[in-house]
Design a protein around this motif. Sequence first.
Motif, mmCIF file in Angstrom:
data_model
loop_
_atom_site.group_PDB
_atom_site.id
_atom_site.type_symbol
_atom_site.label_atom_id
_atom_site.label_comp_id
_atom_site.label_asym_id
_atom_site.label_seq_id
_atom_site.Cartn_x
_atom_site.Cartn_y
_atom_site.Cartn_z
ATOM 1 N N THR A 283 0.830 -1.214 0.000
ATOM 2 C CA THR A 283 0.000 0.000 0.000
ATOM 3 C C THR A 283 0.865 1.265 0.000
ATOM 4 N N VAL A 284 2.140 1.140 0.420
ATOM 5 C CA VAL A 284 3.015 2.319 0.452
ATOM 6 C C VAL A 284 3.175 2.901 -0.950
ATOM 7 N N TRP A 285 3.627 2.062 -1.895
ATOM 8 C CA TRP A 285 3.840 2.616 -3.244
ATOM 9 C C TRP A 285 2.516 2.952 -3.915
ATOM 10 N N GLN A 286 1.456 2.231 -3.550
ATOM 11 C CA GLN A 286 0.134 2.558 -4.112
ATOM 12 C C GLN A 286 -0.304 3.960 -3.677
ATOM 13 N N SER A 287 -0.076 4.276 -2.406
ATOM 14 C CA SER A 287 -0.483 5.603 -1.912
ATOM 15 C C SER A 287 0.363 6.706 -2.546
#
Length: 318
Positions: A283-287
């Motif tokens: 979710t880090v790179w998605q955010s």
Amino acid sequence: MFNNNDQSSLSSEFQTHLSPQGQQKIWAIGGGKGGVGKSLVTANLAICLALMGHKVAAIDLDLGGANLHTCLGVPIPEKTLSDYLSKKVRTLTELLTPTAINNLFIISGAQDDLGIANLKQMHKAKLLAQFSELPVDYVLLDLGAGTTFNTIDFFISADQGIITTLPEPTSIENSYRFIKTVYHRKLKMAEELLEIGPLIDQAMNAKLSQNSTPADLINRVIEINPVVGQKLRSEINRLQPKLIINQVRTQSDIDIGFSMKLISKKYFGINLDYVGYLDYDATVWQSVKKRKPLLMEFPNSTLVNNFDRIIHRLLNIN
């Protein structure tokens, strides 16, 4: 962005305890190299504090790699630190830019070569004074990578210095290099403060073994002059950096923090406080890709619990 319901539901995660309003605190987030997640940590600690009801200013001091605004889900503000350094604005308060999160403001990093890397001592002192005058409860500094004196001095001057690292050899080595530079810089400042340069030289010239550690140097000074040596040790003891391990996948990754704590104490005599870890989470790179704050965009992420535990440790809340 996100709606108010999202914010209020996540806010309850962090509002179990409100820390007492007191004097403004400055936290500096640093690390040995780029790409370890300093901006991620700065942004989300700032969000946690804001959700707890504190007014927070997150300041991007990463010259050339200023990306804190992306982690906070805001476009690059029109006015940045460059405007203060070039005297287009008189105070940092004029640079405070609201974010979509209540109580949370950003001051964006310098966008040109006039920036933080070339700061003179006078400018550094002015900036530190300005941080203390911002109308907020907490100032979080997202420091640049590496071990320049400016980066190290901001780290040492903060009420709380937080080191972020990854569970991989190069990152850990760079973290030790960062800690070593912080130690030597603090030693130099203590030398000037206590006027003990000759005493340090005498200790250095003594027959310390080749395997001597920086902690042995302090012990040698204490042997030569117990009173001054204890004052020196007291200055070094004030260095109590915090440690966060980012992107952990296994128990052995988590345990690296405990090893670093032991080695820092043995080698430098520094109490490195391991305040927690962040799980590896896609979710880090998605955010970042969505340009939205991680904790707000993915409230069910394991990182919410990670940050919750870390912020409670940093605030000394049980």
